[in-house]
Design an enzyme around this catalytic site. Structure first.
Site, PDB file in Angstrom:
ATOM      1  N   LYS A 183     -10.054   1.927  -1.805  1.00 45.86           N
ATOM      2  CA  LYS A 183     -10.078   1.581  -0.389  1.00 45.86           C
ATOM      3  C   LYS A 183     -11.413   2.019   0.193  1.00 45.86           C
ATOM      4  CE  LYS A 183      -7.183   1.721   3.768  1.00 45.86           C
ATOM      5  NZ  LYS A 183      -5.896   2.206   4.336  1.00 45.86           N
ATOM      6  N   GLU A 240       0.836  -1.203   0.000  1.00 48.89           N
ATOM      7  CA  GLU A 240       0.000   0.000   0.000  1.00 48.89           C
ATOM      8  C   GLU A 240       0.874   1.258   0.000  1.00 48.89           C
ATOM      9  OE1 GLU A 240      -3.585   1.965   2.721  1.00 48.89           O
ATOM     10  OE2 GLU A 240      -2.041   0.737   3.669  1.00 48.89           O
ATOM     11  N   CYS A 248      -5.216  -2.861   3.146  1.00 44.92           N
ATOM     12  CA  CYS A 248      -4.834  -2.662   4.547  1.00 44.92           C
ATOM     13  C   CYS A 248      -6.029  -2.734   5.503  1.00 44.92           C
ATOM     14  CB  CYS A 248      -4.087  -1.332   4.673  1.00 44.92           C
ATOM     15  SG  CYS A 248      -3.150  -1.154   6.223  1.00 44.92           S
TER      16      CYS A 248
END
Length: 511
Positions: free
Chosen positions: A343, A268, A377
């Protein structure tokens, strides 16, 4: 910079069956590859397409045919050990094609010299292997040219030449490629194609064995479905320009390709390394300036995926769309297509420092190695997303992450392992290490990247297929077997996926 349309960056390679309208392009390709030899006639191509269209494969790039292969099915036992190309191909018309045979025989493969280095031959051989699996064929056999012998035929025998090529003392543009693609040298065939002066008429008979072959059934069946994954534990350090960043990324893609990986995963916020040479600004402004590198970033990884024949999850990158900043992970497929996953869950830190906004869709990507999902993440810490992705067919979840210290890392790691158990899927996770002292909110990193499995007897001990040494720049490469997931869901010690109480609960996703 706002980029909504990825078409300008996609450089799509398409592997498809030959069509009658491709004939002129095919002849032009043949003239480039085999100057001085007679090209296919239109009658031969029409016959091949009429008899066995699935066996005639081309690679198209920018509306141009840049590679091709031709094959037919035979019962190899009825042919003499010293058969000729004209015998095995029925003079190029493949009228001897036998759908009940057990062997796929390759009679030609071509790669445009201008596009060599893009792993095109490997793609064609993989397409042939997949065809052999679909047809439940026992093997692939090819009569291969040895064009490099032309430079040695006055010095050494053909036997000695082939032996030296096999031992990598001499490079032959055809035989070396065939051996590197899993074919085994069986013997030499003299007078195979006398018009092939470069090979002095010789051919090498090579064989690839289909381990999925079932002698009692013609049904497609996988005893295993291995997928090779490379995760990159990338060290952040100061750089002076984009070219330096590109060289570091290409190094790792080259490594992954050298080990014939299907996927390579970067961490990331990989591109925040570029902030080390941007004038120091408030983090929110710096992140938006970083998005100006989006065209170069997309161009770089698209080219790397094509050049090295590997699917790349390019970590994640800040993208500014209509003055809204998103953290986006891009999938660069080895056929040139690009996918993207926003995300969905934004950490308090991302909101505070950079002003990142959330996406709103769980994507599942169809690839040549199966269906995958990307969860960036923090997203993997929310079990609903993995459930939705698995319901959509994902077998592997890729998690690019970036954590500053061990506690943050363990949140990601423990949740990733939980997703493996809950959904009986594989998870690959890759994080950053090192530091960027002059970049606010990216000054320290901690990671131990890994490839994780469900926890049962058929999988790795401790549910860890492979993991990196903590906090050093390195990679791990490992094969995961998709077929094991299917067996575990049906026959495992526990069957978490199939034993869900859907009569009591379910997840509703607002598309």
């Amino acid at each position: 910079m706002t980029i909504k349309n990825l078409d300008q960056f996609q450089k799509k390679i398409t592997i498809r069956n030959l069509r009658p309208e491709d004939y002129d392009d095919l002849v032009e390709l043949q003239k480039k590859c085999f100057p001085g030899m007679n090209p296919w006639t239109k009658e031969q191509i029409e016959s091949q397409l009429r008899i066995f269209p699935e066996g005639q494969i081309v690679i198209e790039y920018k509306k141009k045919i840049i590679a091709s292969s031709s094959s037919l099915i035979v019962d190899i036992d009825i042919y003499d050990e010293e058969h000729s190309w004209f015998d095995i191909s029925s003079k190029g018309y493949i009228t001897n094609h036998n759908p009940q045979g057990d062997t796929l025989y390759g009679i030609e493969i071509m790669v445009d010299p201008a596009y060599r280095g893009m792993k095109l031959a490997r793609r064609l051989y993989e397409a042939r292997k997949e065809l052999a699996r679909q047809k439940n064929l026992k093997r692939i056999v090819i009569g291969g040219r040895v064009p490099g012998y032309n430079d040695f035929k006055d010095k050494i025998s053909i036997e000695e030449y082939v032996d030296r090529v096999s031992r990598k003392i001499i490079y032959d543009p055809v035989l070396t490629t065939q051996l590197s693609n899993g074919f085994v040298l069986k013997r030499l065939i003299p007078e195979y194609l006398n018009t092939d002066k470069e090979s002095a008429g010789y051919a090498t008979l090579l064989e690839w064995t289909n381990l999925n072959y079932s002698p009692t059934s013609k049904k497609k069946y996988y005893s295993s479905q291995p997928v090779r994954i490379c995760v990159v534990q990338y060290r952040m350090r100061k750089i002076d320009n984009f070219d330096e960043f590109a060289r570091q990324c290409e190094y790792f893609v080259d490594v992954a390709s050298g080990y014939k990986s299907d996927f390579v995963l970067f961490p990331e916020l990989l591109t925040t390394q570029l902030l080390s040479f941007i004038d120091n600004k408030r983090p929110g402004l710096a992140a938006r300036e970083l998005s100006n590198f989006t065209p170069q970033y997309l161009e770089l990884f698209t080219n790397l995926a094509l050049k090295y024949n590997v699917n790349i999850i390019g970590g994640s990158h800040f993208v500014n769309e209509n003055d809204h900043l998103y953290n986006v992970s891009f999938l660069f497929k080895r056929n040139g297509e690009i996918g993207k996953q926003y995300k969905i869950h934004i950490t308090p830190n991302e909101r505070k420092w950079w002003g990142v906004e959330p996406g709103d869709k769980v994507e599942v990507f169809e690839t040549d190695a199966g269906k995958i999902s990307i969860q960036i993440c923090y997203d993997v810490e929310f079990p609903e997303l993995a459930r939705i992705a698995t319901e959509k067919g994902a077998d592997i979840i890729f998690v690019p992450f970036c954590t500053d210290e061990r506690k943050g890392y363990l949140r990601v790691r423990y949740c990733a392992q939980a997703r493996c158990v809950e959904n009986q899927v594989f998870v690959a996770m890759a994080g950053t290490v090192g530091n960027l002292p002059e970049v606010e909110n990216m000054d320290i990193q901690y990671a131990q990247s890994a490839i994780l499995t469900p926890s049962d007897f058929v999988f790795a001990r401790d549910g860890i297929a492979a993991e990196c040494t903590p906090n050093v720049e390195t990679v791990v490469i490992h094969d995961v077997d998709i077929e094991l997931l299917r067996k575990a869901r049906l026959q495992g010690t526990t069957r978490n996926w199939n034993d869900r109480r859907l009569d009591l609960y379910k997840i509703d996703w607002k598309e």
